[in-house]
Write an enzyme that holds these catalytic residues in place. Structure first.
Site, mmCIF file in Angstrom:
data_model
loop_
_atom_site.group_PDB
_atom_site.id
_atom_site.type_symbol
_atom_site.label_atom_id
_atom_site.label_comp_id
_atom_site.label_asym_id
_atom_site.label_seq_id
_atom_site.Cartn_x
_atom_site.Cartn_y
_atom_site.Cartn_z
ATOM 1 N N LYS A 338 46.625 51.241 43.093
ATOM 2 C CA LYS A 338 45.139 50.587 42.581
ATOM 3 C C LYS A 338 45.332 49.314 42.539
ATOM 4 O O LYS A 338 46.660 48.808 42.569
ATOM 5 C CB LYS A 338 45.203 51.467 40.906
ATOM 6 C CG LYS A 338 45.516 53.156 40.750
ATOM 7 C CD LYS A 338 44.302 53.629 42.065
ATOM 8 C CE LYS A 338 44.069 55.427 42.107
ATOM 9 N NZ LYS A 338 44.702 55.631 42.854
ATOM 10 N N ASP A 339 44.037 48.809 42.530
ATOM 11 C CA ASP A 339 44.162 47.361 42.064
ATOM 12 C C ASP A 339 44.528 46.663 41.103
ATOM 13 O O ASP A 339 44.466 47.299 39.981
ATOM 14 C CB ASP A 339 42.595 47.209 42.577
ATOM 15 C CG ASP A 339 41.566 47.736 43.692
ATOM 16 O OD1 ASP A 339 41.630 49.177 43.515
ATOM 17 O OD2 ASP A 339 41.268 46.821 44.675
ATOM 18 N N LYS A 340 44.764 45.796 41.089
ATOM 19 C CA LYS A 340 45.026 44.287 39.918
ATOM 20 C C LYS A 340 44.373 44.020 39.482
ATOM 21 O O LYS A 340 43.657 44.029 38.375
ATOM 22 C CB LYS A 340 46.336 43.270 40.094
ATOM 23 C CG LYS A 340 46.815 42.065 39.713
ATOM 24 C CD LYS A 340 47.525 41.243 40.034
ATOM 25 C CE LYS A 340 47.001 39.884 38.957
ATOM 26 N NZ LYS A 340 48.447 38.986 39.043
#
Length: 619
Positions: A338-340
């Site tokens: 998942k995105d940061k």
């Protein structure tokens, strides 16, 4: 988003399928502007409570996962408005699972009557088809029933009713199920995204043996495919008739179900009524004999949970959790990255940790902008790609038109939305896949690994950003001195990956062999992440080259997928078809069916000008 000249050049040079003017905007101004919620294999958002009995069909269209990619160029189609027959096409890199929606509660026995879940599924049919098509479908069904009831034989080819081409894979799956649930005496067939409805001859044959009510309910039972459920025919005293029913069911559906006869409860011993019960066969792996090792492995504790994190890399989150729980990062499994710079929700499973132990650290991890919930025991770990997709809530700020564009901003935005809705979009791997805003991009590390340049790969991994904080000061010290032990004393405790690497480098040395050993201290999923990043870069460039060369046309030598509804993350070359010259002339296939492989072993590639791209990237 952070300014990154390399990324701006890289992505502005790609070829796209839409030609609208577009507009400028900013995403990820803050983590709360970008919310990602994983969708599990049952189509449920993982941020919802797991103990809720939800009986619904999700209207959320899954997005591809950010990590594992199906080795094809499949289509992701935006949701259609009711009554829309416009064709939308999108070149994408992966497909999400396409399963029929399941109802939350299951009865042990299915006889007659319609459950609330079935009623909802029937209602969905009206919401997915325009009024005219729905009326024509109902009339087609009535005509079939009338001919059967009148004992009139169907002369000539079997009658058919087409719903037309429906490009959205999820929408097709829901329609298939909804039609069969509402009209069990019909079957649905998919071909090149078209749904064709036909009479179910097997239904008519069964009606010769049992009542139409029983046949109706039996085929609804088959379509629902509810595990551990069973169907019971009405009591029957005629042994020969029961034998005929057994024979019919086993001959037609023996690979799916099994039948058994039982005396009806409270039966008269002198004249017993016997009922035939049908149930789904258990999967073969449930019956196989297990070795002692397998049995011991089954005893391992697995605890599933939903992880919410904010503005944090997933590997950093896993490392922190591992440190607090006294396990190693490889004890955690997940379906995708998942995105940061976002607020993300995803399913995870940790080995060797009880639910109670995980609950004990809830308060402590909140300080790191993490939360865990939906904590429960499960039987196994997760695997990459074991999800249906992701749901995104994105806020775009600082909207403005392009330079020298005098058009109204609102008109430009609506134009872009309509263009994407009607034509689809090329779902390239985005900047976050490669580490937007960083001095070293993930694909650079991946290329070094593929070349076997291990010292370079480790050096790139430990390259600092232009920031003055403890983490980057430690990295700068390592680049200046190659003193792994000294760097380890400077590296903060929460940087688990960096500390793991440095501990191995201190032990094995900063040599080619030492760096190989150090890299193997990472979990497998992380070791291959960087190689996948380089593969993703090549895939982006390959898709762009294909579009720049041929545009949206399907041409001779292209590859198309013969099984559009396949749920497999990877599929064999046997399911890929090479477009012929005749098929190109006849416009047999649409752009959304074109597939393009991710680099790998024993991969089939297109046989047209695309081979020139193979030569370019291998040089």
């Amino acid at each position: 988003m952070e300014e990154d000249t390399d990324f701006r050049i890289r992505f502005s040079s790609l070829c796209f399928i839409t030609d609208h003017v577009g507009f400028h905007g900013t995403i990820k101004s803050s983590p709360s502007d970008f919310v990602v919620i994983e969708i599990d294999e049952q189509g449920q958002l993982v941020n919802k409570a797991t103990d809720e009995s939800i009986c619904k069909i999700s209207k959320v269209l899954p997005e591809p996962s950010n990590f594992t990619k199906k080795t094809k160029l499949d289509l992701q189609i935006l949701p259609f408005e009711e009554g829309s027959n416009k064709e939308a096409s999108t070149l994408v890199r992966c497909s999400n699972d396409d399963q029929n929606p399941q109802c939350g509660s299951e009865k042990d026995t299915i006889n007659s009557g319609t459950s609330e879940c079935e009623e909802e599924r029937v209602d969905v049919l009206g919401s997915l088809l325009d009024e005219r098509t729905n009326e024509l479908l109902t009339q087609f069904a009535c005509d079939i029933k009338e001919k059967w009831n009148s004992k009139t034989e169907l002369v000539g080819p079997s009658p058919e009713f087409s719903l037309g081409r429906i490009l959205d894979k999820n929408r097709r799956a829901i329609l298939h199920s909804a039609i069969r649930q509402k009209f069990p005496f019909l079957i649905t067939v998919g071909k090149n995204s078209e749904i064709v409805v036909k009479p179910n001859i097997e239904y008519k044959e069964l009606c010769l043996l049992v009542s139409e009510e029983e046949a109706f309910d039996f085929f609804k039972y088959l379509d629902a495919k509810k595990e551990n459920s069973k169907f019971t025919f009405k009591p029957d005293t005629d042994k020969d008739h029961r034998k005929a029913v057994h024979h019919f069911v086993n001959k037609k559906f023996g690979n799916l179900v099994e039948t058994k006869s039982f005396p009806e409860p409270n039966y008269n011993a002198g004249n017993p009524n016997i009922v035939i019960t049908v149930r789904f066969r258990e999967k073969a792996h449930k019956h196989r004999k297990r070795s002692r090792l397998e049995y011991q492995e089954r005893k391992v504790i697995y605890t599933a949970f939903t992880l919410r994190k904010e503005n944090m890399e997933m590997f950093e989150a896993v490392g922190f959790l591992a440190m607090k729980l006294g396990v190693i990062p490889s004890d955690f499994s997940y379906a995708g990255l998942k995105d940061k710079k976002a607020i993300t929700y995803q399913a995870m499973v940790v080995r060797k940790v009880t639910p109670e132990r995980l609950k004990n650290i809830e308060k402590e991890i909140e300080k790191k902008r993490m939360n865990v919930f939906n904590i429960r025991s499960v039987d196994d770990s997760l695997r990459l790609g074991q999800l249906k997709g992701n749901h995104f809530d994105i806020v775009i700020r600082n909207l403005k038109t392009q330079i020298n564009d005098s058009a109204n901003l609102r008109e430009r935005i609506l134009e872009a939305i309509e263009n994407v809705k009607n034509k689809g979009f090329v779902n390239y791997y985005g900047p976050q896949r490669f580490g937007l805003g960083r001095r070293v991009h993930t694909d650079q590390i991946g290329l070094a690994l593929l070349k076997g340049e291990m010292v370079k790969a480790v050096t790139l991994f430990l390259t600092p950003e232009d920031l003055d904080d403890p983490v980057n000061r430690a990295k700068k010290y390592f680049l200046q001195t190659e003193d792994a032990k000294g760097t380890l004393s400077l590296m903060p405790e929460f940087k688990v990956r960096e500390r793991t690497l440095l501990e191995s480098l201190h032990r094995f040395g900063v040599t080619e062999e030492g760096c190989v050993q150090a890299w193997f201290s990472f979990p497998h999923s992380m070791r291959i992440f960087y190689v996948h990043a380089y593969s993703s870069k090549i895939w982006n460039e390959a898709v762009s080259y294909r579009l720049a060369t041929y545009g949206p046309r399907v041409v001779e030598g292209d590859l198309v997928c013969l099984d559009e509804d396949s749920d497999d993350e990877h599929f064999p070359n046997s399911k890929v078809h090479l477009v012929t010259e005749e098929e190109e002339s006849a416009n047999t296939y649409a752009i959304h069916q074109v597939v393009l492989p991710v680099l790998g072993y024993n991969i089939q590639y297109p046989k047209n000008k695309f081979k020139d791209f193979n030569i370019l990237w291998t040089k």
